[in-house]
Write a protein that holds these residues in place. Structure first.
Motif, mmCIF file in Angstrom:
data_model
loop_
_atom_site.group_PDB
_atom_site.id
_atom_site.type_symbol
_atom_site.label_atom_id
_atom_site.label_comp_id
_atom_site.label_asym_id
_atom_site.label_seq_id
_atom_site.Cartn_x
_atom_site.Cartn_y
_atom_site.Cartn_z
ATOM 1 N N THR A 1 0.851 -1.178 0.000
ATOM 2 C CA THR A 1 0.000 0.000 0.000
ATOM 3 C C THR A 1 0.894 1.238 0.000
ATOM 4 O O THR A 1 1.732 1.406 0.879
ATOM 5 C CB THR A 1 -0.914 0.020 1.232
ATOM 6 N N CYS A 2 0.710 2.080 -1.014
ATOM 7 C CA CYS A 2 1.526 3.289 -1.142
ATOM 8 C C CYS A 2 1.306 4.190 0.085
ATOM 9 O O CYS A 2 0.163 4.458 0.478
ATOM 10 C CB CYS A 2 1.144 4.038 -2.414
ATOM 11 N N ALA A 3 2.404 4.665 0.687
ATOM 12 C CA ALA A 3 2.299 5.477 1.901
ATOM 13 C C ALA A 3 1.743 6.875 1.598
ATOM 14 O O ALA A 3 1.285 7.572 2.492
ATOM 15 C CB ALA A 3 3.670 5.599 2.553
ATOM 16 N N ARG A 4 1.779 7.294 0.347
ATOM 17 C CA ARG A 4 1.308 8.637 0.004
ATOM 18 C C ARG A 4 -0.142 8.647 -0.450
ATOM 19 O O ARG A 4 -0.960 9.419 0.038
ATOM 20 C CB ARG A 4 2.201 9.237 -1.086
ATOM 21 N N CYS A 5 -0.470 7.790 -1.429
ATOM 22 C CA CYS A 5 -1.834 7.843 -1.977
ATOM 23 C C CYS A 5 -2.714 6.714 -1.434
ATOM 24 O O CYS A 5 -3.912 6.676 -1.723
ATOM 25 C CB CYS A 5 -1.793 7.797 -3.499
ATOM 26 N N LEU A 6 -2.102 5.772 -0.688
ATOM 27 C CA LEU A 6 -2.836 4.668 -0.054
ATOM 28 C C LEU A 6 -3.453 3.689 -1.055
ATOM 29 O O LEU A 6 -4.311 2.899 -0.695
ATOM 30 C CB LEU A 6 -3.925 5.208 0.894
ATOM 31 N N ASP B 1 6.116 3.396 -2.003
ATOM 32 C CA ASP B 1 5.785 4.510 -2.891
ATOM 33 C C ASP B 1 5.433 3.916 -4.247
ATOM 34 O O ASP B 1 6.227 3.186 -4.831
ATOM 35 C CB ASP B 1 7.010 5.434 -2.996
ATOM 36 N N CYS B 2 4.246 4.223 -4.757
ATOM 37 C CA CYS B 2 3.780 3.559 -5.976
ATOM 38 C C CYS B 2 4.482 4.060 -7.227
ATOM 39 O O CYS B 2 4.289 3.513 -8.299
ATOM 40 C CB CYS B 2 2.268 3.663 -6.102
ATOM 41 N N GLY B 3 5.312 5.123 -7.095
ATOM 42 C CA GLY B 3 6.109 5.530 -8.248
ATOM 43 C C GLY B 3 5.828 6.938 -8.718
ATOM 44 O O GLY B 3 5.102 7.684 -8.067
ATOM 45 N N ASP C 1 4.023 8.181 -10.940
ATOM 46 C CA ASP C 1 2.647 8.551 -11.266
ATOM 47 C C ASP C 1 1.757 8.660 -10.038
ATOM 48 O O ASP C 1 0.536 8.818 -10.151
ATOM 49 C CB ASP C 1 2.034 7.525 -12.231
ATOM 50 N N CYS C 2 2.371 8.600 -8.844
ATOM 51 C CA CYS C 2 1.579 8.677 -7.614
ATOM 52 C C CYS C 2 0.823 9.998 -7.565
ATOM 53 O O CYS C 2 1.415 11.061 -7.730
ATOM 54 C CB CYS C 2 2.497 8.575 -6.400
ATOM 55 N N PRO C 3 -0.497 9.954 -7.372
ATOM 56 C CA PRO C 3 -1.263 11.200 -7.282
ATOM 57 C C PRO C 3 -0.956 11.964 -6.001
ATOM 58 O O PRO C 3 -1.312 13.137 -5.884
ATOM 59 C CB PRO C 3 -2.716 10.726 -7.307
ATOM 60 N N GLY C 4 -0.287 11.346 -5.053
ATOM 61 C CA GLY C 4 0.128 12.042 -3.835
ATOM 62 C C GLY C 4 -0.978 12.127 -2.820
ATOM 63 O O GLY C 4 -2.125 11.795 -3.084
#
Ligand SMILES: [Zn+2]
Length: 191
Positions: free
Chosen positions: A77-82, A147-149, A151-154
């Protein structure tokens, strides 16, 4: 010189290798395996998929060294965009497996390696298991902060504070909290 048996065997959805043949061969002899694991539980929440790699076993005098290199993915699970995404990983390690039973005589060698927790063991069925070192290596290489990379929407909340560039430092915490609540209301309305 070390000799190899020639053909590469396959370890398919199994991390245990019977090494009785290698134990009966000479010091320096090797065996090669292609590792393929559809799924692999690194821990209860960390289930790796699509692991492929190479395993090379080398016979030492009283042990076998397993040299492993493998790649795969773990859904995190991306820590920024979840959002959940597939985190690729790569591991490379050597693990030494001590003999606990002499393969020819059946004599228990455990006394000689007792209290030596640094080493993994070849069990009484002459199998070694790559599971534990592989599990630990995967957990070590995964990012602390997924971090999904690019393209992460943040994170939505942080973007709110950033919109007003000039006064970032002046906005106190209460105002920031209020701003994020307002922004959330606006989002809910537009949704
Ligand atoms: Zn993300």
């Amino acid at each position: 010189m070390a000799t190899d048996s020639g053909q590469q065997r396959e370890l398919r959805n199994d991390t245990a290798v019977n090494v009785v043949g290698l134990l009966k061969s000479q010091t320096g002899d090797t065996r090669s395996y292609r590792l393929r694991l559809d799924t692999f539980e690194a821990d209860r929440e960390t289930i790796a998929r699509d692991i492929v790699g190479d395993v090379r076993l080398t016979r030492l005098r009283d042990a076998i060294i397993a040299s492993v290199s493998a790649t795969g993915v773990v859904p995190l699970t991306c820590a920024r965009c979840l959002r959940e995404y597939d985190q690729p990983f790569e591991v490379e390690f050597d693990e030494e497996y001590r003999q606990t039973v002499d393969v020819r005589t059946g004599v228990d060698l455990e006394d000689e390696v007792v209290d030596d927790e640094l080493f993994s063991r070849i069990d009484e069925n002459h199998e070694l298991d790559l599971r534990e070192p592989l599990r630990q290596e995967i957990l070590v290489v995964l990012p602390m902060r997924p971090d999904c990379g690019p393209d992460c929407p943040g994170p939505d909340v942080l973007e709110v504070g950033g919109d007003d560039g000039a006064s970032d430092d002046l906005v106190d915490e209460r105002l920031a909290a209020l701003a994020s609540l307002l922004a959330e209301d606006q989002r809910n309305e537009t949704n």
